[in-house]
Design a protein around this motif. Structure first.
Motif, PDB file in Angstrom:
ATOM      1  N   SER A  59      -0.397  -4.856   5.130  1.00 41.78           N
ATOM      2  CA  SER A  59      -1.165  -5.623   6.117  1.00 41.78           C
ATOM      3  C   SER A  59      -0.822  -7.099   6.034  1.00 41.78           C
ATOM      4  N   TRP A  60      -0.622  -7.606   4.815  1.00 38.27           N
ATOM      5  CA  TRP A  60      -0.239  -9.013   4.664  1.00 38.27           C
ATOM      6  C   TRP A  60       1.108  -9.263   5.340  1.00 38.27           C
ATOM      7  N   GLU A  61       2.060  -8.363   5.166  1.00 41.87           N
ATOM      8  CA  GLU A  61       3.374  -8.549   5.781  1.00 41.87           C
ATOM      9  C   GLU A  61       3.279  -8.500   7.304  1.00 41.87           C
ATOM     10  N   ASN A 112      -5.975 -14.856  15.216  1.00 42.11           N
ATOM     11  CA  ASN A 112      -6.441 -14.686  13.841  1.00 42.11           C
ATOM     12  C   ASN A 112      -7.474 -13.570  13.743  1.00 42.11           C
ATOM     13  N   PRO A 113      -7.570 -12.956  12.574  1.00 40.47           N
ATOM     14  CA  PRO A 113      -8.666 -12.008  12.358  1.00 40.47           C
ATOM     15  C   PRO A 113     -10.002 -12.731  12.535  1.00 40.47           C
ATOM     16  N   CYS A 114     -10.982 -12.031  12.994  1.00 38.38           N
ATOM     17  CA  CYS A 114     -12.307 -12.633  13.164  1.00 38.38           C
ATOM     18  C   CYS A 114     -12.942 -12.879  11.800  1.00 38.38           C
ATOM     19  N   ARG A 139      -4.409 -13.495   2.881  1.00 36.06           N
ATOM     20  CA  ARG A 139      -3.553 -13.027   1.785  1.00 36.06           C
ATOM     21  C   ARG A 139      -4.385 -12.584   0.589  1.00 36.06           C
ATOM     22  N   GLU A 140      -5.402 -13.376   0.230  1.00 34.92           N
ATOM     23  CA  GLU A 140      -6.257 -13.031  -0.908  1.00 34.92           C
ATOM     24  C   GLU A 140      -6.971 -11.712  -0.679  1.00 34.92           C
ATOM     25  N   TRP A 141      -7.453 -11.483   0.545  1.00 36.18           N
ATOM     26  CA  TRP A 141      -8.122 -10.214   0.829  1.00 36.18           C
ATOM     27  C   TRP A 141      -7.137  -9.057   0.706  1.00 36.18           C
ATOM     28  N   CYS A 142      -5.944  -9.225   1.260  1.00 36.93           N
ATOM     29  CA  CYS A 142      -4.943  -8.165   1.181  1.00 36.93           C
ATOM     30  C   CYS A 142      -4.604  -7.845  -0.270  1.00 36.93           C
TER      31      CYS A 142
END
Length: 110
Positions: A99-101, A6-8, A88-91
């Motif tokens: 980036s979400w994909e 996961n992203p930090c 997803r919300e950030w993207c």
């Protein structure tokens, strides 16, 4: 790419401000190798929401941890994380559907 890592969450939730005003991405980056900027030169908001931080976040969402050597060598923060909805919300917020994909594919999400 780094599999299902996961992203930090630190890149979104835990900014670190050093004694000299330097804004850091992570408390583990004691040498300040991941540059964000200094609060003497710009506002916190300008730095934390700026292009450099968005690039760092994008790299994490895409699993490109190798672009940030401190992050590449890190095992990740274990006491909290970003969930897929937050990513997803950030993207969506920054207008980055690619980036979400990539994140969905890398994490094995439907």
């Amino acid at each position: 790419m780094s599999g299902r890592r996961n992203p930090c969450p630190g890149l979104w939730m835990t900014p670190v401000i050093r004694h000299d005003g330097e804004l850091l991405v992570c408390c583990a980056d004691v040498g300040g190798t991941i540059e964000v900027g200094n609060l003497r030169d710009a506002s916190f908001r300008a730095l934390w929401e700026g292009e450099r931080m968005q690039r760092y976040r994008r790299w994490h969402v895409r699993g490109e941890f190798h672009r940030m050597p401190t992050c590449a060598a890190c095992g990740g923060i274990a006491f909290y994380e970003l969930d897929a909805d937050q990513v997803r919300e950030w993207c969506e917020l920054v207008g980055d559907p690619e980036s979400w994909e990539r994140y969905r594919a890398r994490m094995g999400l439907g």
